[in-house]
Design a protein around this motif. Structure first.
Motif, mmCIF file in Angstrom:
data_model
loop_
_atom_site.group_PDB
_atom_site.id
_atom_site.type_symbol
_atom_site.label_atom_id
_atom_site.label_comp_id
_atom_site.label_asym_id
_atom_site.label_seq_id
_atom_site.Cartn_x
_atom_site.Cartn_y
_atom_site.Cartn_z
ATOM 1 N N GLY A 116 0.827 -1.194 0.000
ATOM 2 C CA GLY A 116 0.000 0.000 0.000
ATOM 3 C C GLY A 116 0.864 1.247 0.000
ATOM 4 O O GLY A 116 0.678 2.158 -0.813
ATOM 5 N N GLY A 117 1.838 1.305 0.902
ATOM 6 C CA GLY A 117 2.752 2.438 0.933
ATOM 7 C C GLY A 117 3.572 2.534 -0.349
ATOM 8 O O GLY A 117 3.698 3.608 -0.942
ATOM 9 N N TYR A 118 4.105 1.404 -0.808
ATOM 10 C CA TYR A 118 4.937 1.424 -2.003
ATOM 11 C C TYR A 118 4.133 1.807 -3.241
ATOM 12 O O TYR A 118 4.643 2.495 -4.131
ATOM 13 C CB TYR A 118 5.587 0.054 -2.213
ATOM 14 N N SER A 119 2.887 1.358 -3.338
ATOM 15 C CA SER A 119 2.076 1.683 -4.518
ATOM 16 C C SER A 119 1.756 3.174 -4.565
ATOM 17 O O SER A 119 1.690 3.765 -5.655
ATOM 18 C CB SER A 119 0.789 0.857 -4.525
ATOM 19 N N LEU A 120 1.578 3.802 -3.411
ATOM 20 C CA LEU A 120 1.361 5.244 -3.393
ATOM 21 C C LEU A 120 2.600 5.982 -3.884
ATOM 22 O O LEU A 120 2.514 6.933 -4.676
ATOM 23 C CB LEU A 120 0.990 5.704 -1.977
ATOM 24 N N ALA A 121 3.778 5.548 -3.428
ATOM 25 C CA ALA A 121 5.019 6.170 -3.879
ATOM 26 C C ALA A 121 5.211 5.973 -5.377
ATOM 27 O O ALA A 121 5.607 6.901 -6.097
ATOM 28 C CB ALA A 121 6.198 5.594 -3.109
ATOM 29 N N ALA A 122 4.938 4.762 -5.866
ATOM 30 C CA ALA A 122 5.109 4.482 -7.288
ATOM 31 C C ALA A 122 4.159 5.326 -8.132
ATOM 32 O O ALA A 122 4.546 5.854 -9.185
ATOM 33 C CB ALA A 122 4.883 3.000 -7.556
ATOM 34 N N THR A 123 2.930 5.470 -7.675
ATOM 35 C CA THR A 123 1.960 6.266 -8.428
ATOM 36 C C THR A 123 2.379 7.726 -8.484
ATOM 37 O O THR A 123 2.258 8.384 -9.524
ATOM 38 C CB THR A 123 0.565 6.150 -7.792
ATOM 39 N N GLY A 124 2.905 8.235 -7.366
ATOM 40 C CA GLY A 124 3.356 9.616 -7.358
ATOM 41 C C GLY A 124 4.405 9.892 -8.413
ATOM 42 O O GLY A 124 4.428 10.977 -9.011
ATOM 43 N N GLY A 125 5.269 8.914 -8.678
ATOM 44 C CA GLY A 125 6.366 9.107 -9.612
ATOM 45 C C GLY A 125 6.130 8.552 -11.001
ATOM 46 O O GLY A 125 7.009 8.669 -11.855
ATOM 47 N N ASP A 126 4.982 7.941 -11.241
ATOM 48 C CA ASP A 126 4.735 7.301 -12.544
ATOM 49 C C ASP A 126 3.387 7.760 -13.082
ATOM 50 O O ASP A 126 2.333 7.284 -12.644
ATOM 51 C CB ASP A 126 4.760 5.782 -12.392
#
Length: 306
Positions: A116-126
């Motif tokens: 959940g945390g990692y997917s939010l970070a990935a979405t922010g940058g992609d």
């Protein structure tokens, strides 16, 4: 619904994944979801469950093992590398864009627990990601530093950093650095260490309820100092105007992390509470997963169309 074993590259590391595709014919490429597993989990556990159920709702879904874990490549084994975990999501998106049966303009992320945390970070940058949803949001660096409920004595993390430093020195001398044990031997020990949240994790990962031979029971010590400086929520403001949905059990001790991410969001955002559920209940208990999947289907159908 059909399941196919596939693989793709993430920063030079081969990742193992299961691709779930609806069996009903489609007149055009479908919307797709990347589904990430909890910390220490593998694609055959809760992420595979959600991937299968969302494929039954008409999405192409991809559940993968993180680098250094499960059937994926990467050394040392059992490494929890936050930066690599975010990269894994982006690599999964790249893989989906290469498929003829996927609409590259309609890809979303679904992260469970640590993912959940990692997917939010990935979405922010992609910016290829159209929408992101999480289940039982956890931000691993926060959880290691502050504890699942956010009240951990700072001395606990300092002691883990001491152990990580000693392990790095041992490896430099050619000695075995050892590993960090993630689960105790008994449910009683789990309760003493982590209360009911600890018990729930033990019962899922260490009993027939959710055990899988490849789920990680230990982590490489260098995982710890990589957590010291990472903050997956830094990228949350970059997600807007794309939408965020977080599904949280009303009894989850980790809910404070979802609330913090929600407060940082700059676009459409929603926390959807599942009555009676704890953090781990949303991994596999049908009475809680079913309403979660209904909400996820509504969310992704709305935001991955047009």
């Amino acid at each position: 619904m059909a399941r196919t074993t596939v693989s793709f590259d993430s920063a030079g590391i081969p990742l193992a994944a299961h691709l779930y595709t609806p069996e009903t014919p489609a007149a055009a490429p479908r919307p797709a979801l990347v589904v990430g597993h909890p910390g220490t989990g593998v694609k055959e556990q809760t992420s595979g469950t959600y991937a299968r159920l969302m494929a039954e709702r008409g999405f192409v879904t991809l559940a993968f093992d993180a680098a250094h874990q499960g059937e994926s490549g990467g050394l040392p084994r059992g490494l929890e590398d936050p930066a690599q975990r975010v990269e894994d999501f982006k690599a999964a998106v790249s893989y989906l864009t290469s498929r003829d049966d996927v609409d590259a303009d309609r890809i979303g992320l679904l992260g469970i627990c640590a993912s959940g945390g990692y997917s939010l970070a990935a979405t922010g940058g992609d910016r290829r990601v159209r929408a992101v949803a999480t289940v039982s949001t956890a931000e691993p660096a926060r959880q290691f530093r502050l504890g699942a409920d956010g009240t951990q004595d700072p001395a606990v993390f300092r002691s883990l950093l001491d152990a990580a430093a000693a392990a790095r020195s041992a490896a430099a001398r050619g000695a075995d650095p050892g590993t960090m044990t993630m689960f105790p031997q008994t449910v009683e020990q789990a309760r003493a260490l982590g209360g009911e949240h600890g018990v729930e994790g033990f019962e899922y990962y260490c009993t027939a309820r959710g055990h899988h031979e490849r789920s990680a029971k230990t982590l490489a010590w260098e995982s710890i100092d990589r957590m010291a400086f990472h903050d997956a929520f830094t990228a949350v403001p970059l997600i807007g105007p794309r939408p965020i949905l977080q599904i949280i059990g009303e009894r989850a001790v980790t809910a404070w992390m979802a609330v913090e991410a929600h407060q940082r969001a700059t676009g459409p955002r929603e926390i959807h509470w599942i009555e009676g559920a704890s953090h781990v209940d949303l991994y596999d208990k049908k009475q809680y997963i079913d309403p979660a999947v209904d909400k996820l289907t509504e969310f992704f159908t709305t935001h991955l169309t047009g």
